[in-house]
Scaffold this motif. Structure first.
Motif, PDB file in Angstrom:
ATOM      1  N   UNK A 121      83.013  53.754  58.763  1.00 14.78           N
ATOM      2  CA  UNK A 121      81.965  52.997  58.462  1.00 14.78           C
ATOM      3  C   UNK A 121      81.406  52.883  57.094  1.00 14.78           C
ATOM      4  N   UNK A 122      81.529  54.167  56.523  1.00 13.71           N
ATOM      5  CA  UNK A 122      81.284  53.899  55.047  1.00 13.71           C
ATOM      6  C   UNK A 122      82.170  53.328  54.125  1.00 13.71           C
TER       7      UNK A 122
ATOM      8  N   UNK B 298      84.825  49.517  57.368  1.00 11.35           N
ATOM      9  CA  UNK B 298      85.510  48.816  58.332  1.00 11.35           C
ATOM     10  C   UNK B 298      84.737  48.299  59.312  1.00 11.35           C
ATOM     11  N   UNK B 299      85.233  47.314  60.158  1.00 15.27           N
ATOM     12  CA  UNK B 299      84.419  46.757  61.245  1.00 15.27           C
ATOM     13  C   UNK B 299      84.046  47.958  62.261  1.00 15.27           C
ATOM     14  N   UNK B 300      82.918  48.017  62.803  1.00 15.62           N
ATOM     15  CA  UNK B 300      82.559  49.308  63.603  1.00 15.62           C
ATOM     16  C   UNK B 300      83.401  49.144  65.019  1.00 15.62           C
ATOM     17  N   UNK B 301      83.697  47.869  65.511  1.00 16.34           N
ATOM     18  CA  UNK B 301      84.347  47.826  66.838  1.00 16.34           C
ATOM     19  C   UNK B 301      85.523  48.467  67.176  1.00 16.34           C
TER      20      UNK B 301
ATOM     21  N   UNK C 132      74.090  51.256  66.157  1.00 13.03           N
ATOM     22  CA  UNK C 132      73.166  51.327  64.769  1.00 13.03           C
ATOM     23  C   UNK C 132      73.941  50.480  63.685  1.00 13.03           C
ATOM     24  N   UNK C 133      75.092  51.063  63.299  1.00 13.57           N
ATOM     25  CA  UNK C 133      75.831  50.352  62.286  1.00 13.57           C
ATOM     26  C   UNK C 133      76.378  49.101  62.647  1.00 13.57           C
ATOM     27  N   UNK C 134      76.625  48.855  63.786  1.00 12.87           N
ATOM     28  CA  UNK C 134      77.407  47.436  63.925  1.00 12.87           C
ATOM     29  C   UNK C 134      76.098  46.346  63.981  1.00 12.87           C
TER      30      UNK C 134
END
Lengths: 215, 325
Positions: A176-177, A180-183, B123-125
């Protein structure tokens, strides 16, 4: 899919990290847990109090706080310069040992009274009774709760990733840093954990079937 | 006492031996504590100045705010998880296959993914600027799944005659579920539900990782922003904050144990589940198996054993009080 293929070496390292911290802290938790359970049922009051205090304290402390203690307090008391992996395994192992202790203790309570009485009447001492008669029988009823304790341990190992141990949560953070998309990241990490927990529950089911005895 | 299972009332020789063990064991424990304290004082962590920081009103205010922030998330998560738990439990027991499937998948999925992974993804998404809601939502989802399993076990433990009688009176399915089964399930499972809330309370500390200013995060900020004698007061802050956490959790556990004892005295026929549920959330599901497995199923027997023996650590004296009216 890309996120996995592009960063496969990191993912592999994270997966291995999760497996190894789970394995190491499981061993620590098992050894400590059985020892403390032995203390809690022993006829020596100070050891019993120590066991009770151990379980009460560890069960009511958030694991994150325990990680902080192991990373900031323990180096001041015992050794400094231990690697995050060792400190993380210790924190996780100590935390889980209290749950293992309670499972073993309730397992001991399921062994029929007559077993220990018979052991005593042929002259066995307390350690002998515990080691040769009661614990082997307690093992059988302890296996189902132990299985869920170790699955919980696997899930808890994610916290170690936040304390710079290389494992799957660390990979999630890294990805995520990198933007990239989190899903998709979430799905891959979840799959990684699912594999580990499935293997654990499969192993325990095997063990359970092996030790099954008609009573 | 469970202890008498393993050893007889000690005779004179054993009494002496036990006393020696007691002295040696006690000395070893005391030595360990003294060693730890000595090392702490050698490294300057027990200096009065280290602890003096808690006399400043600013730091006190910080800690009070942090406790409030922790309790706020805990309150949201407690309400959220119990509501979601009721919803999922009803969904899992639904007559409609798709509903059952969705509820089961949801429960199995989020129960087996580490809570931290879920919270971080939320949180991130989705809620980057609202760490409190991310934390509360993550906690609600995970603990809701666990509570659903607890409630389902509770509903299954209500005797069949209860719902049969309700249907015979002409109640609808919803009425039976909400008016007859759910209240009894909640009552029987209250100790376990509260034990799970203790887990929820402990897990609010995961806010540390998503930078929500709860108790642990505040402790880290205090420790890393203050310098006493050229050192960061990590040890003293952790001791203070740890005490607060342990106290809060113990109070909640005590509530669970109290309700369990109180429920045992009542003559409702439904025995409340033991409050030891915090030990292993998944394991609590085996508790009602003690009741359903009573028919003598080979599978149910070992589970019944552990379920019945899973006592809260504080309830050893219960054997004496159970029989009393």
């Amino acid at each position: 899919m890309n996120v996995l293929l592009d960063n496969f070496p990191e993912f592999r390292d994270g997966f291995i990290g999760t497996v190894s911290i789970t394995a190491v802290s499981s061993v620590i938790a098992l050894v400590l847990g059985v020892l403390v359970a032995g203390m809690r049922v022993s006829p020596v009051p100070p050891l019993r109090y120590f066991g009770t205090a151990w379980v009460t304290l560890l069960r009511n402390t958030p694991l994150t706080l325990l990680f902080l203690i192991f990373f900031f307090v323990v180096p001041q008391i015992f050794f400094s310069g231990l690697s995050p992996f060792v400190l993380g395994s210790l924190a996780l192992g100590f935390y889980t040992s209290s749950f293992v202790c309670e499972a073993v203790r309730s397992g001991i309570n399921t062994v029929p009274l007559g077993q220990a009485e018979a052991a005593r009447s042929i002259g066995m001492s307390f350690p002998q009774t515990l080691r040769l008669v009661v614990l082997p029988q307690a093992t059988r009823s302890v296996i189902p709760p132990l299985s869920s304790i170790f699955i919980a341990l696997t899930k808890n190992s994610a916290i170690a990733g936040a304390f710079s141990v290389a494992e799957l949560f660390g990979w999630q953070k890294l990805m995520s840093d990198r933007g990239y998309a989190i899903t998709p990241v979430f799905i891959w990490v979840a799959l990684g954990y699912l594999v580990v927990t499935f293997v654990i529950s499969g192993l325990f089911r095997l063990l359970e079937r092996r030790m099954e005895v008609a009573r | 006492m469970s202890a008498s299972v393993l050893y007889d009332a000690p005779g004179p020789k054993a009494t002496v031996r036990n006393r020696i063990y007691a002295v040696v064991g006690g000395a070893a424990i005391v030595a360990l504590i003294v060693f730890a304290l000595k090392r702490l004082s050698d490294t300057g962590n027990l200096a009065p100045e280290m602890w003096d920081i808690f006399n400043y009103s600013g730091i006190r205010q910080n800690i009070a705010d942090a406790v409030l922030a922790t309790l706020k998330v805990f309150g949201l998560a407690a309400v959220g998880s119990v509501l979601l738990g009721v919803l999922l439990a009803v969904g899992r027991l639904s007559d409609h296959r798709p509903v059952r499937l969705v509820a089961t998948t949801f429960i199995e999925l989020f129960r087996s993914i580490p809570l931290l992974i879920t919270i971080y993804a939320i949180w991130v998404g989705f809620l980057t600027d609202y760490s409190m809601w991310a934390l509360a939502l993550g906690l609600s989802v995970y603990n809701g799944c666990v509570q659903a399993e607890v409630l389902r076990a509770g509903i299954n433990s209500v005797p069949r005659g209860q719902s049969e009688a309700a249907y015979a009176l002409g109640m609808s399915k919803t009425q039976v579920m909400l008016g007859v089964l759910m209240p009894q399930a909640v009552r029987a499972m209250l100790p376990t539900i509260i034990s799970q809330l203790v887990v929820t309370l402990k897990d609010t500390s995961l806010g540390y990782i998503i930078l929500y200013p709860e108790l642990l995060q505040t402790a880290r900020l205090i420790a890393s922003n203050t310098q006493v004698n050229g050192q960061y007061p990590y040890v003293s802050t952790i001791v203070v904050v740890g005490t607060i956490y342990v106290t809060m959790c113990l109070l909640l556990s005590a509530l669970a144990t109290w309700i369990e004892r109180r429920g045992r005295r009542a003559k409702t026929g439904l025995v409340p589940a033991p409050a030891g549920g915090a030990a292993a959330p998944e394991a609590t599901v085996t508790v009602p198996a003690a009741r359903t497995g009573g028919a003598g199923g080979a599978e149910g027997a070992p589970a019944a054993g552990t379920g019945a023996a899973q006592e809260a650590p504080g309830s050893e004296g219960d054997a004496g009080t159970v029989g009393k009216p």
